[in-house]
Design an enzyme around this catalytic site. Structure first.
Site, PDB file in Angstrom:
ATOM      1  NE  ARG A  60      58.050  15.317 101.076  1.00 29.55           N
ATOM      2  CZ  ARG A  60      57.642  15.945 100.083  1.00 29.55           C
ATOM      3  NH1 ARG A  60      56.178  16.127  99.896  1.00 29.55           N
ATOM      4  NH2 ARG A  60      58.202  16.541  99.200  1.00 29.55           N
ATOM      5  CB  THR A  61      60.062  11.784 106.471  1.00 27.18           C
ATOM      6  OG1 THR A  61      59.579  11.457 105.263  1.00 27.18           O
ATOM      7  CG2 THR A  61      59.636  10.360 107.474  1.00 27.18           C
ATOM      8  CE  LYS A  88      83.021  14.811 116.160  1.00 30.92           C
ATOM      9  NZ  LYS A  88      82.704  15.569 117.382  1.00 30.92           N
ATOM     10  NE  ARG A 110      64.057   8.872 105.692  1.00 31.84           N
ATOM     11  CZ  ARG A 110      63.261   9.394 104.662  1.00 31.84           C
ATOM     12  NH1 ARG A 110      64.032  10.350 103.805  1.00 31.84           N
ATOM     13  NH2 ARG A 110      61.937   9.216 104.497  1.00 31.84           N
ATOM     14  CG  HIS A 138      58.876   5.402 104.495  1.00 33.20           C
ATOM     15  ND1 HIS A 138      58.736   6.100 105.767  1.00 33.20           N
ATOM     16  CD2 HIS A 138      59.249   6.624 103.614  1.00 33.20           C
ATOM     17  CE1 HIS A 138      58.980   7.344 105.747  1.00 33.20           C
ATOM     18  NE2 HIS A 138      59.112   7.791 104.491  1.00 33.20           N
TER      19      HIS A 138
HETATM   20  C1  NCD Z   1      60.225   8.989 100.315  1.00 35.73           C
HETATM   21  C2  NCD Z   1      61.593   8.499 100.988  1.00 35.73           C
HETATM   22  O1  NCD Z   1      62.236   8.964 101.213  1.00 35.73           O
HETATM   23  O2  NCD Z   1      61.509   7.097 100.979  1.00 35.73           O
HETATM   24  N1  NCD Z   1      59.871  10.026 100.555  1.00 35.73           N
HETATM   25  C3  NCD Z   1      59.417  10.432 101.816  1.00 35.73           C
HETATM   26  O3  NCD Z   1      59.578   9.849 102.572  1.00 35.73           O
HETATM   27  N2  NCD Z   1      58.112  11.244 101.691  1.00 35.73           N
HETATM   28  C4  NCD Z   1      60.372   8.682  98.601  1.00 35.73           C
HETATM   29  C5  NCD Z   1      61.262   9.158  97.807  1.00 35.73           C
HETATM   30  O4  NCD Z   1      62.450   9.693  98.364  1.00 35.73           O
HETATM   31  O5  NCD Z   1      61.084   9.179  96.833  1.00 35.73           O
END
Ligand code: NCD
Length: 314
Positions: A60-61, A88, A110, A138
């Site tokens: 989703r992100t 690598k 990320r 986040h």
């Molecule tokens: C979260 C994450 O990855 O930090 N999800 C997200 O970004 N929507 C929270 C999670 O993984 O529980």
């Protein structure tokens, strides 16, 4: 209100002042309107290059950032762990310099390690947005959560928000607690002692180990996923017991104020931290959060890259 952010990067909530937060939320409001049009595209970031460097699983992100970049007409390139040279053995610093040499304007990262976005910001001449670093922060999730609360409840100041569950492994809580404090809301972290950080006072939120005790005070119950992948061993006797004591279910929803809402950053574990009945009820605004994510990320990209004069969504 100023029309630009006081920061070059969005890595931690510490980077943003209360004014910056208000500016992101206001700008996102005009982008939300664009997202409701039939043609959901603006020329604002035409010719700018945005790289989504996602070195940890995410749907989703990553999708939300990609859609946001495309709706602003930026050239968006996705790099995932398997597609990047990190598999690598390339160091993050070398990856950063390689991407820098391709003249990208903004990188969204990320990473499983806290601090990775700072490393990129130090060795690259581009803007950096933290899309989640380890158990640290986040920030765009916190911004979209604020946006959703404001849209649904009309204001942020004075709201009491219970953040429930796996606080110690949660980068979502790591950003949401300071974000709520900056806008004058009252965060309460609620978890069994084994899921609280070693120094919960450092987070600056009130602490409770009983969801039922604080339930009637809450305007929002923000449920977190148990991060089994980060926990060493089982942090409670059984999933069933966790759900019984800390899960949001219909009985608990009925014990909350009639106006109180339930939020979750996703992905949800139905039957653990949230029951299916609650997840599908109109008091759960999880999909509103996902919807807000695109508008808020458009706002963050637009504001960092300076956009163009003449209003965000003209
Ligand atoms: C979260 C994450 O990855 O930090 N999800 C997200 O970004 N929507 C929270 C999670 O993984 O529980």
């Amino acid at each position: 209100m100023s029309s630009s952010l006081s920061t070059q990067h969005i890595i931690s909530m510490e980077d943003l002042t209360a004014e910056d937060i208000a500016l992101v939320l206001d700008t996102a409001e005009s982008f939300k309107e664009v997202n409701e049009r039939r043609i959901k595209k603006l020329p604002t970031l035409r010719g700018r290059t945005i790289i989504n460097l996602f070195l940890e699983p995410s749907t989703r992100t990553r999708t939300s950032f990609e859609i946001a970049a495309k709706r602003l007409s930026a050239d968006a390139v996705n790099m995932t762990a398997s597609a990047s040279a990190t598999v690598k053995g390339e160091s993050l610093r070398d990856t950063a310099q390689t991407l820098s040499a391709m003249a990208c304007d903004l990188i969204v990262v990320r990473h499983k390690y806290a601090g990775a976005p700072e490393v990129l910001a130090e060795c690259m001449d581009t803007h950096v947005i933290n899309g989640g670093d380890g158990m640290h922060e986040h920030p765009t999730q916190a911004l979209l959560d604020l946006f959703t609360m404001k849209q649904s409840l009309g204001h942020l100041e004075g709201l009491t928000v219970g953040i429930v569950g796996d606080i110690c492994h949660s980068r979502v809580a790591g950003s949401l607690v300071p974000a709520l404090r900056k806008v004058g809301a009252r965060p309460i972290i609620i978890a069994p002692p084994t899921l609280l950080p070693a120094r919960p006072d450092v987070l600056g939120a009130e602490v409770s180990t009983s969801l039922d005790d604080v339930l009637p005070e809450l305007d929002v119950a923000y449920m977190l996923r148990i991060q089994m992948e980060r926990a060493e061993g089982m942090p409670f006797p059984s999933v069933r017991e966790y759900a019984r004591l800390f899960g949001m279910n219909s009985a608990r929803l009925a014990a909350m104020k009639p106006s109180a809402l339930v939020m979750h950053p996703g992905p949800m574990n139905r039957g653990v931290e949230i029951s299916s009945a609650v997840a599908d009820s109109d008091r759960a605004i999880v999909l509103d959060q996902v919807n807000a994510g695109v508008a808020v990320r458009m706002a963050a990209m637009y504001l960092l890259l300076g956009g163009e004069s003449g209003g965000a969504a003209a």
